[in-house]
Design a protein around this motif. Structure first.
Motif, PDB file in Angstrom:
ATOM      1  N   ILE A  57       0.836  -1.203   0.000  1.00 44.28           N
ATOM      2  CA  ILE A  57       0.000   0.000   0.000  1.00 44.28           C
ATOM      3  C   ILE A  57       0.871   1.253   0.000  1.00 44.28           C
ATOM      4  N   ASN A  58       0.546   2.167  -0.891  1.00 50.75           N
ATOM      5  CA  ASN A  58       1.268   3.435  -0.995  1.00 50.75           C
ATOM      6  C   ASN A  58       0.236   4.563  -1.006  1.00 50.75           C
ATOM      7  N   LEU A  59       0.335   5.473  -0.025  1.00 48.12           N
ATOM      8  CA  LEU A  59      -0.668   6.540   0.095  1.00 48.12           C
ATOM      9  C   LEU A  59      -0.027   7.913   0.162  1.00 48.12           C
ATOM     10  N   GLU A  60      -0.702   8.869  -0.492  1.00 51.30           N
ATOM     11  CA  GLU A  60      -0.391  10.277  -0.238  1.00 51.30           C
ATOM     12  C   GLU A  60      -1.500  10.789   0.654  1.00 51.30           C
ATOM     13  N   LEU A  61      -1.120  11.435   1.744  1.00 55.28           N
ATOM     14  CA  LEU A  61      -2.113  11.925   2.704  1.00 55.28           C
ATOM     15  C   LEU A  61      -2.197  13.450   2.646  1.00 55.28           C
ATOM     16  N   GLU A  62      -3.391  13.965   2.966  1.00 52.87           N
ATOM     17  CA  GLU A  62      -3.586  15.426   2.951  1.00 52.87           C
ATOM     18  C   GLU A  62      -2.809  16.077   4.094  1.00 52.87           C
ATOM     19  N   LYS A  63      -2.988  15.487   5.283  1.00 51.49           N
ATOM     20  CA  LYS A  63      -2.404  16.077   6.492  1.00 51.49           C
ATOM     21  C   LYS A  63      -0.998  15.550   6.684  1.00 51.49           C
ATOM     22  N   GLU A  64      -0.112  16.436   7.093  1.00 52.79           N
ATOM     23  CA  GLU A  64       1.248  15.967   7.368  1.00 52.79           C
ATOM     24  C   GLU A  64       1.239  15.117   8.635  1.00 52.79           C
ATOM     25  N   CYS A  65       1.897  13.979   8.588  1.00 51.36           N
ATOM     26  CA  CYS A  65       1.941  13.122   9.783  1.00 51.36           C
ATOM     27  C   CYS A  65       3.156  12.210   9.697  1.00 51.36           C
ATOM     28  N   THR A  66       3.441  11.532  10.810  1.00 51.71           N
ATOM     29  CA  THR A  66       4.593  10.634  10.841  1.00 51.71           C
ATOM     30  C   THR A  66       4.120   9.185  10.746  1.00 51.71           C
ATOM     31  N   ALA A  67       5.061   8.291  10.544  1.00 55.15           N
ATOM     32  CA  ALA A  67       4.743   6.859  10.531  1.00 55.15           C
ATOM     33  C   ALA A  67       4.132   6.453  11.866  1.00 55.15           C
ATOM     34  N   GLU A  68       4.612   7.075  12.953  1.00 56.21           N
ATOM     35  CA  GLU A  68       4.078   6.752  14.287  1.00 56.21           C
ATOM     36  C   GLU A  68       2.611   7.166  14.402  1.00 56.21           C
ATOM     37  N   ASP A  69       2.263   8.324  13.811  1.00 57.41           N
ATOM     38  CA  ASP A  69       0.856   8.763  13.833  1.00 57.41           C
ATOM     39  C   ASP A  69      -0.019   7.734  13.124  1.00 57.41           C
ATOM     40  N   VAL A  70       0.464   7.263  11.977  1.00 60.14           N
ATOM     41  CA  VAL A  70      -0.292   6.270  11.195  1.00 60.14           C
ATOM     42  C   VAL A  70      -0.415   4.975  11.992  1.00 60.14           C
ATOM     43  N   GLU A  71       0.690   4.572  12.577  1.00 63.84           N
ATOM     44  CA  GLU A  71       0.689   3.329  13.361  1.00 63.84           C
ATOM     45  C   GLU A  71      -0.329   3.414  14.496  1.00 63.84           C
ATOM     46  N   SER A  72      -0.418   4.578  15.152  1.00 65.68           N
ATOM     47  CA  SER A  72      -1.342   4.633  16.290  1.00 65.68           C
ATOM     48  C   SER A  72      -2.799   4.624  15.825  1.00 65.68           C
ATOM     49  N   VAL A  73      -3.100   5.180  14.659  1.00 69.03           N
ATOM     50  CA  VAL A  73      -4.479   5.086  14.130  1.00 69.03           C
ATOM     51  C   VAL A  73      -4.801   3.627  13.784  1.00 69.03           C
ATOM     52  N   LEU A  74      -3.870   2.949  13.129  1.00 70.25           N
ATOM     53  CA  LEU A  74      -4.112   1.547  12.751  1.00 70.25           C
ATOM     54  C   LEU A  74      -4.204   0.647  13.984  1.00 70.25           C
ATOM     55  N   ALA A  75      -3.425   0.979  15.016  1.00 68.18           N
ATOM     56  CA  ALA A  75      -3.432   0.168  16.242  1.00 68.18           C
ATOM     57  C   ALA A  75      -4.796   0.202  16.926  1.00 68.18           C
ATOM     58  N   GLU A  76      -5.563   1.268  16.689  1.00 67.13           N
ATOM     59  CA  GLU A  76      -6.893   1.387  17.317  1.00 67.13           C
ATOM     60  C   GLU A  76      -7.956   0.550  16.614  1.00 67.13           C
ATOM     61  N   GLN A  77      -7.645   0.047  15.415  1.00 65.80           N
ATOM     62  CA  GLN A  77      -8.658  -0.689  14.643  1.00 65.80           C
ATOM     63  C   GLN A  77      -8.770  -2.116  15.171  1.00 65.80           C
ATOM     64  N   SER A  78      -9.990  -2.504  15.549  1.00 64.23           N
ATOM     65  CA  SER A  78     -10.153  -3.822  16.188  1.00 64.23           C
ATOM     66  C   SER A  78      -9.948  -4.973  15.208  1.00 64.23           C
ATOM     67  N   ARG A  79     -10.079  -4.725  13.916  1.00 62.42           N
ATOM     68  CA  ARG A  79      -9.876  -5.805  12.952  1.00 62.42           C
ATOM     69  C   ARG A  79      -8.556  -5.654  12.191  1.00 62.42           C
ATOM     70  N   VAL A  80      -7.604  -5.034  12.874  1.00 58.01           N
ATOM     71  CA  VAL A  80      -6.235  -4.948  12.369  1.00 58.01           C
ATOM     72  C   VAL A  80      -5.337  -5.550  13.437  1.00 58.01           C
ATOM     73  N   ARG A  81      -4.424  -6.417  13.013  1.00 60.04           N
ATOM     74  CA  ARG A  81      -3.469  -7.021  13.948  1.00 60.04           C
ATOM     75  C   ARG A  81      -2.068  -6.704  13.453  1.00 60.04           C
ATOM     76  N   PHE A  82      -1.222  -6.228  14.337  1.00 59.43           N
ATOM     77  CA  PHE A  82       0.172  -6.006  13.958  1.00 59.43           C
ATOM     78  C   PHE A  82       0.944  -7.309  14.083  1.00 59.43           C
ATOM     79  N   VAL A  83       1.774  -7.596  13.090  1.00 60.23           N
ATOM     80  CA  VAL A  83       2.605  -8.798  13.178  1.00 60.23           C
ATOM     81  C   VAL A  83       4.088  -8.425  13.131  1.00 60.23           C
TER      82      VAL A  83
END
Ligand code: NAD
Length: 334
Positions: free
Chosen positions: A224-250
């Motif tokens: 997956i490759n995304l351009e985002l509107e808002k400036e953010c860091t990889a950590e910001d993205v990681e914390s949004v994904l970490a909140e998703q109940s049907r996403v698991r980090f491996v």
């Protein structure tokens, strides 16, 4: 009283939806329909499900010693909602039957969006399915993409999504398809249909996809490759994904789809299913202002919790998406 659910087509998806419905307090299986008298039919019987079949198949079933509860028409009459899990494009031919019976119906990703006009992903558009008669639960790949694109779009705005889908050639129990020793760009004409399918759920997203079939049965893998509107860091993205109940980090030594499937088995999950998107959080990277990450999708099972939420929305058992998702996750063990 519980919502009465019928399963038409008891294969890879159908048998899993049946088991997941059976785990819910607010719904029950009143029957499953199968065309052939095989081991899956016997297993359905052993689980206590009433087995129905097409009118011209009753004899074939009974010849194999499988007691049939009636025809598909009779099963439909006894149900509040039918989950159609017949092979892609076969499902559409059942619409007349469901319409005549005045029954609500869910189809799977092998059907076209136009069949229902409502394509569903619980996290993205649960509300759209509230009270609807006909809903399509999108494919395994589209489900996996919606689960990450929708929260990232809400949080940061997705300006542009470019995705490469590396697809399993067949399901593990399948002997019909291949390749067994080749890499197949499919479709060759670009972009692939997967992008437009995501737009049936997230209409305004700018997405383009390419897809390749590989000689594996285990999972799909998305780059997956995304351009985002808002400036953010990889950590910001990681914390949004970490909140998703049907996403698991491996991580922890998981470097391939094979190890993810091993983990699912080690977790003691029924059929070794992995219902969540598996994202390598180590892969989440911001490079020259663009976001990149890898996720693996278990094609046989990621759509199962979505079917349960779709039933709840259509039957208006629960008006709140997050509440339905929570119940489904809890009962299934997600
Ligand atoms: P499958 O072939 O494993 O199962 C289909 C079942 O339907 C079989 O048991 C078959 O005997 C039965 N069937 C065939 N014709 C029938 C009819 N006329 N009436 C009743 N039953 C009939 O297929 P599947 O992989 O479970 O796919 C079902 C749907 O789910 C398709 O739309 C597919 O695109 C979608 N889907 C599949 C996957 C996957 O990876 N397998 C993932 C997500 C969505």
């Amino acid at each position: 009283t519980k919502v009465k659910v019928a399963i038409n087509g008891y294969g890879t998806i159908g048998k899993r939806v049946a088991d997941a419905v059976a785990l819910q307090d607010d719904m029950e299986i009143i029957g499953i329909a199968k065309t052939r008298p095989n081991f899956e039919t016997v297993m359905a019987k052993d689980k206590g499900f009433n087995v129905y079949t097409l009118a011209d198949r009753v004899g074939a079933m009974e010849k194999e010693g499988i007691e049939v509860s009636g025809t598909v028409e009779e099963m439909i009459k006894a149900a509040d909602v039918v989950v159609d899990c017949t092979p892609g494009k076969v499902g559409a031919t059942n619409k007349d039957l469901y319409e005549k019976a005045g029954i609500k119906a869910i189809w799977q990703g092998g059907e076209a969006h136009t069949l229902t006009g409502c394509s569903f992903n619980a996290e993205t558009n649960y509300d759209e399915a509230l009270g609807k008669d006909f809903v399509r639960v999108v494919s395994c790949n589209t489900t996996g993409l919606c689960r990450v694109l929708s929260p990232l779009d809400k949080e940061f705005g997705v300006k542009k999504a470019r995705v490469t889908l590396l697809r399993r050639a067949a399901d593990p129990g399948d002997i019909k398809t291949g390749p067994i020793n080749a890499i197949v760009p499919n479709p060759i004409k670009l972009p692939s249909h997967h992008g437009p399918d995501v737009k049936t759920v997230i209409p305004n997203i700018d997405i383009a996809t390419t897809a390749v079939k590989l000689p594996t049965t285990l999972m799909h893998l998305h780059t997956i490759n995304l351009e985002l509107e808002k400036e953010c860091t990889a950590e910001d993205v990681e914390s949004v994904l970490a909140e998703q109940s049907r996403v698991r980090f491996v991580g922890q030594g998981i470097t391939s789809t094979a190890e993810i499937m091993e983990l699912a088995k080690d977790l003691g999950r029924s059929r070794g299913d992995m219902w969540e998107n598996c994202i390598w959080n180590e892969s989440i990277t911001m490079y020259e202002g663009e976001l990149y990450f890898f996720q693996a999708i278990h094609q046989e099972s990621d759509v199962i919790p979505e079917n349960i939420d779709a039933i709840r929305a259509m039957m208006e058992l629960e008006s709140d998406a997050s509440r339905s998702i929570e119940i489904t996750n809890k009962t299934m063990g997600i």
